[in-house]
Design an enzyme around this catalytic site. Structure first.
Site, PDB file in Angstrom:
ATOM      1  N   GLY A  22      78.211-103.916 -27.903  1.00  0.00           N
ATOM      2  CA  GLY A  22      77.889-102.519 -27.692  1.00  0.00           C
ATOM      3  C   GLY A  22      78.670-101.915 -26.546  1.00  0.00           C
ATOM      4  O   GLY A  22      79.858-102.195 -26.338  1.00  0.00           O
ATOM      5  N   CYS A  23      77.987-101.070 -25.752  1.00  0.00           N
ATOM      6  CA  CYS A  23      78.651-100.337 -24.676  1.00  0.00           C
ATOM      7  C   CYS A  23      79.249-101.249 -23.608  1.00  0.00           C
ATOM      8  O   CYS A  23      80.165-100.847 -22.893  1.00  0.00           O
ATOM      9  CB  CYS A  23      77.671 -99.359 -24.036  1.00  0.00           C
ATOM     10  N   ALA A  24      78.742-102.463 -23.471  1.00  0.00           N
ATOM     11  CA  ALA A  24      79.285-103.404 -22.484  1.00  0.00           C
ATOM     12  C   ALA A  24      80.549-104.099 -22.974  1.00  0.00           C
ATOM     13  O   ALA A  24      81.194-104.822 -22.212  1.00  0.00           O
ATOM     14  CB  ALA A  24      78.232-104.454 -22.123  1.00  0.00           C
ATOM     15  N   GLY A  25      80.933-103.861 -24.227  1.00  0.00           N
ATOM     16  CA  GLY A  25      82.004-104.631 -24.837  1.00  0.00           C
ATOM     17  C   GLY A  25      83.365-104.472 -24.204  1.00  0.00           C
ATOM     18  O   GLY A  25      84.175-105.405 -24.210  1.00  0.00           O
ATOM     19  N   LEU A  84      76.831-101.324 -19.032  1.00  0.00           N
ATOM     20  CA  LEU A  84      75.546-101.795 -19.541  1.00  0.00           C
ATOM     21  C   LEU A  84      75.582-101.799 -21.060  1.00  0.00           C
ATOM     22  O   LEU A  84      76.161-100.896 -21.673  1.00  0.00           O
ATOM     23  CB  LEU A  84      74.415-100.877 -19.059  1.00  0.00           C
TER      24      LEU A  84
END
Length: 350
Positions: free
Chosen positions: A141-144, A335
Site C-alpha cells: 500500500g502507501c508504505a510501498g 505509513l
C-alpha cells in the site's frame, strides 16, 4: 568494509488525464450521493484535503459507468505497464545504464493484479536480460515506496556491484466503487490519484544519496486501519479516518524505536521526507516529530499537484527534495497497511 549503497537515479510519471478537485467533488456527488445519504455532510473533505488536482488512468467519463473487475484489470495491465516502462527507462537513462545492465528488478504495486507480473510483461518491450531476478511485491500500500526501496537497497548490499531497479506503480482510481458506499469511499475520491516512480540503486557507485539503513514498525491489532476488501467488482477501500490521530499519538515513539539501532534520534535528522497521505496526516507528522507547522512544504505541494498516489508519492517528494538540494541526513518515511510505518535513512552524497 561493505561499500555503501547509493541511489543513482529517480524518475516519476503520472498518466495524462487530469481531474481537478472541483471535478472530483461533482463526480463524487453524482455517483455516490444517491447511495450514501451523508455525502453532503462530508463535502468539506474535498476542500480540506489540500489537493488542487490529480492524474487518472482514464478520463473521468470512464469512471461514470459501472466497471467489473475484468475491465478494471484490463486497464491496470495496460496503463500500469506503460507507466512501469516510462519510469524504468527514465531512471536507467539518468543512471547512464541500459536495461541489459539490470541484475534485479523489484516491483511494488498493490492496486491491481498482474500474473505474469509487470516486470515480466515489460521484458517483451525492454532489453532486460533473460537471467534478471524479478521480485514483485503486493500488499504494501502507501508504505510501498519506502519499503520497496529499502528492499532494493538490501538486495544491492547483499550482492556488491549488482544493479537493482526499483519500480512502483499504483492506479488507485481503479478501486473507485459506487455500491455499498461508505465514508471511506468519499474520502478516497477526495484523496487518491495515480502515478509511478523508479530508482536505480547499486553498491559502491557514486549517486546523489547513500542509503544507510531501514526499519519498520507494525502495530498489533490494526488490520482495520487501511487496506482492501475483496468484492465482486474488485478492491474496496478500507481507510480509517483515525489515521492522523494515530500518527500524532504514535509516530514519535515509533521513529525513536526505528532510528535507535542506527545510533540516531529524531533530533539528528535534518529533514523527514514523508508520504503525504492527506493534509491532516502531514499536520500529524509535523506534530509527532516536533516540527514547525508548514515545515513539510514539499509534501503539501506534491499532495496539491497529484493527490495521494499511494506508494509512489513519497518518491515524488524525494524527487522534489533532490531538485532543491538534499540535507546531510534525511529519513524517508511512510505509513501503510499492517498498520506499518516504514523508514529509509539517507545521507546526501554531495
Amino acid at each position: 568494509m561493505t561499500a555503501p549503497v547509493t541511489l543513482l537515479s529517480l524518475a516519476t510519471a503520472t498518466p495524462p488525464h487530469v481531474l481537478t478537485q472541483d471535478e472530483a467533488l461533482e463526480t463524487g456527488r453524482h455517483l455516490l450521493a444517491g447511495g450514501f445519504r451523508d455525502f453532503d455532510r462530508m463535502v468539506s473533505v474535498f476542500a480540506n484535503a489540500g489537493i488542487a488536482e490529480r492524474q487518472l488512468a482514464r478520463p473521468v467519463e470512464w469512471y461514470l459507468s459501472p466497471r467489473d473487475f475484468t475491465e478494471r484489470t484490463a486497464v491496470y495491465l495496460e496503463v500500469a505497464l506503460d507507466l512501469f516502462m516510462a519510469v524504468a527507462r527514465d531512471a536507467l537513462a539518468q543512471a547512464g545504464l541500459e536495461a541489459s545492465d539490470v541484475d534485479t528488478i523489484v516491483t511494488v504495486s498493490s492496486t491491481g493484479i498482474a500474473t505474469p507480473s509487470l516486470d515480466a510483461r515489460a521484458m517483451a518491450h525492454m532489453d532486460f536480460r533473460s537471467d534478471v531476478s524479478r521480485v514483485p511485491v503486493f500488499g504494501l500500500g502507501c508504505a510501498g515506496g519506502v519499503s520497496g526501496l529499502a528492499l532494493a537497497t538490501r538486495l544491492a548490499r547483499a550482492t556488491p556491484g549488482s544493479t537493482v531497479l526499483f519500480v512502483t506503480v499504483e492506479l488507485c482510481s481503479l478501486a473507485f466503487r459506487t455500491e455499498a458506499v461508505g465514508k471511506a469511499d468519499v474520502i478516497s475520491v477526495a484523496l487518491f490519484g495515480d502515478g509511478a516512480a523508479a530508482c536505480v540503486v547499486r553498491s559502491g557507485d557514486e549517486g546523489f544519496a547513500q542509503l544507510c539503513g531501514s526499519a519498520e514498525k507494525t502495530w498489533p491489532d490494526t488490520l482495520d486501519i487501511m487496506g482492501w476488501e475483496m468484492e465482486p467488482n474488485g478492491f474496496g477501500v478500507v481507510l480509517n479516518r483515525a489515521i492522523p490521530a494515530f500518527a500524532r499519538r504514535n509516530m514519535q515513539q515509533a521513529m525513536d524505536e526505528m532510528l535507535g539501532p542506527q545510533g540516531l534520534k529524531i533530533g539528528d535528522v535534518d529533514r523527514f521526507i514523508c508520504h503525504p497521505g492527506g493534509a491532516k496526516v502531514v499536520d500529524a507528522m509535523e506534530t509527532a516529530f516536533g516540527l514547525n507547522q508548514g515545515s513539510l512544504d514539499h509534501e503539501r505541494e506534491i499532495l496539491r499537484r497529484h493527490g495521494n498516489m499511494s506508494a509512489p508519492t513519497a518518491l515524488f517528494v524525494l524527487d522534489r527534495m533532490r531538485d532543491q538540494g538534499l540535507p546531510p541526513l534525511s529519513v524517508l518515511t511512510a505509513l501503510g497497511p499492517g498498520f506499518t510505518a516504514s523508514t529509509l535513512t539517507m545521507r546526501c552524497a554531495a
